[in-house]
Every structure is written in structure tokens, then in C-alpha cells.
Design an enzyme around this catalytic site. Sequence first.
Site, PDB file in Angstrom:
ATOM      1  CG  ASP A  74      -0.238  -0.542   2.435  1.00 29.39           C
ATOM      2  OD1 ASP A  74       0.951  -0.211   2.635  1.00 29.39           O
ATOM      3  OD2 ASP A  74      -0.868  -1.303   3.191  1.00 29.39           O
ATOM      4  CG  ASP A  76       0.998   4.000   4.371  1.00 26.45           C
ATOM      5  OD1 ASP A  76      -0.123   3.666   3.943  1.00 26.45           O
ATOM      6  OD2 ASP A  76       1.722   3.247   5.043  1.00 26.45           O
ATOM      7  CG  ASP A 150       9.965   0.781  12.321  1.00 28.62           C
ATOM      8  OD1 ASP A 150      10.106   1.443  11.276  1.00 28.62           O
ATOM      9  OD2 ASP A 150       9.211  -0.215  12.399  1.00 28.62           O
TER      10      ASP A 150
HETATM   11  P1  ATP Z   1       4.627  -3.421   5.198  1.00 33.86           P
HETATM   12  O1  ATP Z   1       3.617  -2.458   4.676  1.00 33.86           O
HETATM   13  O2  ATP Z   1       5.453  -4.099   4.201  1.00 33.86           O
HETATM   14  O3  ATP Z   1       4.011  -4.350   6.169  1.00 33.86           O
HETATM   15  P2  ATP Z   1       5.639  -1.114   6.512  1.00 33.86           P
HETATM   16  O4  ATP Z   1       7.004  -0.776   7.024  1.00 33.86           O
HETATM   17  O5  ATP Z   1       5.093  -0.243   5.447  1.00 33.86           O
HETATM   18  O6  ATP Z   1       5.706  -2.605   6.067  1.00 33.86           O
HETATM   19  P3  ATP Z   1       3.370  -0.321   8.024  1.00 33.86           P
HETATM   20  O7  ATP Z   1       2.755  -0.991   9.194  1.00 33.86           O
HETATM   21  O8  ATP Z   1       2.596  -0.163   6.773  1.00 33.86           O
HETATM   22  O9  ATP Z   1       4.682  -1.162   7.734  1.00 33.86           O
HETATM   23  O10 ATP Z   1       3.920   1.077   8.543  1.00 33.86           O
HETATM   24  C1  ATP Z   1       4.179   2.171   7.694  1.00 33.86           C
HETATM   25  C2  ATP Z   1       5.347   2.977   8.236  1.00 33.86           C
HETATM   26  O11 ATP Z   1       5.064   3.458   9.554  1.00 33.86           O
HETATM   27  C3  ATP Z   1       6.644   2.187   8.382  1.00 33.86           C
HETATM   28  O12 ATP Z   1       7.383   2.139   7.192  1.00 33.86           O
HETATM   29  C4  ATP Z   1       7.347   2.969   9.471  1.00 33.86           C
HETATM   30  O13 ATP Z   1       7.947   4.121   8.944  1.00 33.86           O
HETATM   31  C5  ATP Z   1       6.221   3.389  10.376  1.00 33.86           C
HETATM   32  N1  ATP Z   1       5.985   2.420  11.454  1.00 33.86           N
HETATM   33  C6  ATP Z   1       5.131   1.368  11.434  1.00 33.86           C
HETATM   34  N2  ATP Z   1       5.160   0.708  12.605  1.00 33.86           N
HETATM   35  C7  ATP Z   1       6.042   1.345  13.390  1.00 33.86           C
HETATM   36  C8  ATP Z   1       6.502   1.158  14.727  1.00 33.86           C
HETATM   37  N3  ATP Z   1       6.069   0.146  15.466  1.00 33.86           N
HETATM   38  N4  ATP Z   1       7.406   2.042  15.200  1.00 33.86           N
HETATM   39  C9  ATP Z   1       7.845   3.074  14.450  1.00 33.86           C
HETATM   40  N5  ATP Z   1       7.460   3.300  13.201  1.00 33.86           N
HETATM   41  C10 ATP Z   1       6.561   2.459  12.657  1.00 33.86           C
HETATM   42 MG    MG Z   2       3.032  -0.334   4.612  1.00 32.30          MG
END
Ligand code: ATP
Ligand code: MG
Length: 462
Positions: A74, A76, A150
Amino acid sequence: MLRKFINRVLTLGKVNPVALGEPAIIPVERHGVHRESISSGSRRVCEALRERGYKAYVVGGAVRDLLVGAQPKDFDVATNATPEEVRRCLRRSRLIGRRFQIVHAYMGAEVVEITTFRGALGNDAKTDEHGRVLRDNVFGSQAEDAARRDFTVNALYFDPETEQILDYHHGVADLQQKTLRMIGNPKTRYREDPVRMLRAVRLAAKLGLSIDPAARRPIREMATLLENVPAARLFDEMLKLFTSGHAVKCLQQLRAEGLHHGTLPLLDVILREPQGEKFVMLALANTDQRIRQGKTSSPSFLFAALLWHEVTTCWRGIQSEGEPPVPALHQAMNEVLKAQGEKLAITRRIASDVKEIWALQPRFEQRAGRRPYGVLEHPRFRAAYDFLRLRADAGEIDIALGEWWLDFQNADGEARAQMLLPAEGVKKKRRRRRKKSTTAAEETADATARDASEPPSEQEHE
Ligand code: ATP
Ligand code: MG
């Protein structure tokens, strides 16, 4: 001495202004991600916000995935507009969440998640007694937002207008060096949110990165912090992990880091026994393959497989105390789900699907009379049949049973009837009762209603 002090200040988890420098601006010639690679929805969201004078970037996982040539799940968007301001810029949008409000914008079929830049965690941030942050709802600058993310590879902001990437923490270089590096002090960051340990494992497996030793080292001793994370959050994260297309690698890594104790307590027990391990690994390898082929994989199938070995052990135990097989199975299912639920809140809907998959297993053994027709018409037949094949592949049951069901599905009416085994053991009384309902559909409705309301009678399981 002074140097040491400065280093300590710089690596403190709570963001400090010294660490919030200007980002490196990486031009498209160096990173190769063009605006056509981002979804049209996220592009239009950025345009709409920018037209009103706000900052807006595609951020996080999508930028990271595009940089390594993977397809993002997705897209964001991060902005300096407040959620209310975002809503005013986008007609079809809605506020989500109570604690930290975000906006969902509906762009055709796509939903774009829009977050306002988060501020630094103040010293007064509300935490539980282990340091897990409970409330963090302050807005902040883009640099603060980057520092709150993170991993360095997740703190990248793509500008759809200039196609530049704003890189606050050398994430692009880390990605090139295949390193997953934590922003700030890993211990502090894990304490703030223990789920980051699971994210580290998942992202490393998914992207083929190695976890930087500084971020990897504390995991073993801090793994127990996962015990304080709400079960629903753990469930979401485990589901992401198991449906990442790299579940086998994730599980191996979870075990290597000692992280499987806090997440799936029963998995500990299962993996200790060779037969249980074989089954789980086979199920995960199947899931990985499906996902990589672009097929869907149902969470219920996955959790049914993860917990099956425990169910069968429990089932045998209850039967050895004299309980008939089918009620014993239902009791075993409930016990296993209950024990698991304390740690990992499997949603009620998934739990009920999981039970149906399990409950259909003994019914596959019955190949006489009209019963196989009922099984075939069951709404969960497909998943339950796949599960049967998995059991056969794992050597738990005879391959011939799976083959029989494959042929039975494919056969036409006459051939199907020919395949049925002699109806010995089916009691006359039951036959008489069934005389009225002769169609397969009626039979199914009957069986399903029975399944839903009460454990099938002992007679059902000859
Ligand atoms: P994916 O979408 O592949 O599962 P993602 O890294 O995009 O991985 P998301 O849950 O969509 O995970 O989170 C979007 C963004 O928000 C991450 O890339 C990160 O920058 C931030 N983020 C998400 N979870 C955390 C966390 N627990 N602590 C700090 N930042 C976070
Ligand atoms: Mg994501």
C-alpha cells in the site's frame, strides 16, 4: 569523555533536537524510482494537499519496497496538514482512530492512508511500567516524524513532483548495504514498542536484509517484553509475518532470536516435536508459494495448520480418558484455542473458520452413504480439503484418502455414486430418518446445522 557524552546524547531513543538534521536529498538519477511507480491514488492525494500549500510525500514501506524492486502493499502519505485540514482537501475521506487520528482517502478502489507528521516523544509521554508508550498524539516537524519511525529504511519520503527522496537517516545507503538499522537506541526503541522486534524479523526476511548487530543483540534479552503487548496487536503482526510470502524464513529467524515464546506460546511445544515441526513448516512453505504466485491465503487455514498438532495431541489425550472421538475433538479444539487466545487474540471469525476446518477432518474418513455429499457441499470444503492434503503430504494420513476426495470432486454424478464405499455400520434408524431428505443440499444444511449447534453424535464418527 566529551565525545562519549555527545555520542550518548545522540543515540538516546527519545528524540533530541541535535539529532534532527536536514535530510539528504537524493535525485531520481541516483535512486531510479519514478512517479509512475507510485499508485495514482497516492499521487493525487499529494497533489491535492500541495495545491493547498501543504507538504505531502509518499512515505515508509512503499518507498523502501520500490527501491529494492518489490511491489508495495500500500502507499501511505505523510503531511504537515492536520487530519481536519486533510479532510477539507479531499472530498471522499474519513477520520480513523481515536488516539492518533489518521485520514483514509478513497481514491477509486484505492484507500490511501494519510498521517500528519508526528512530534518527538516528550519525556512526559505516557508509558506502562515497562516503558511501552501508551499515548503519543502530538504533531511535529518532518524531521521529528522521520526520527519517530523505526528503521532507517522506513524513514524515506518520496516527492512525486520532483521525484527526489528525502533521506533523514541514511536509509538509502543502508538499503544498498542490505542492512536493517534502527533509528536511535535499539533498546529504548524496543522498550517503547516491543512489536518492533517482530517487525525487524519480518522486514529483514521480506527484503533480504540482515539486522544490524546493534539492533539484533538486545532482542534475545528483551523478547519477554512482548508479553505486555495487547493480544490483538500481536495477532495483526503475526498475520503480517505469516502472509509476507517469507513465512518459513520468518519463523526460522523468530526461533533464532528466541522470539517465538512470546508470540505463539503453543508453537514452542509444537516445534519441539519432529512431526509437529514438519507439518508447520510444510504449511508455511505452501503459504509462501501461494502468496508468491499472487494467490490468496486464508488466515484461518494458516492458524488451523499452526495449531493442528496441538489439537491432535490434546484430542488423543481426551479420548484416552474414555471420551468418544467427536466430542473429544470439539473439546480439544476449544482448549487449544483458549490457551492460544490468552497471548494471541485470534479474531472470533477466524477462530470459527479454524474450527470448521478441523471439525471436517474426521468427516473425510466417512465415504459411505450420503455423507460425502454433505462434506462436499460444506462452505469450508475447499479449505478443509486443502488441509487434508497437507496432512497427507506430512505423512499423517494415507495419501489415498486425499486422492479419493480429489477424484470424488471431479467425478460426475454416476461415477461419484460408484465411488462410495459400502454403507456398513450406518444404523438403520438413521437411514429411516434420512429418507425424507434425499438431496445433497438438504443433507449439507442438516450437517452444517448440527456442526454449528452441538458436537455431532458419537454415531457420526464410526
Ligand atoms: P509493510 O507495509 O510491508 O508491512 P511497513 O514498514 O510499510 O511494512 P506499516 O505498518 O505499513 O509497515 O507502517 C508504515 C510505516 O510506519 C513504516 O514504514 C514505518 O515508517 C512506520 N511504522 C510502522 N510501525 C512502526 C513502529 N512500530 N514504530 C515506528 N514506526 C513504525
Ligand atoms: Mg506499509
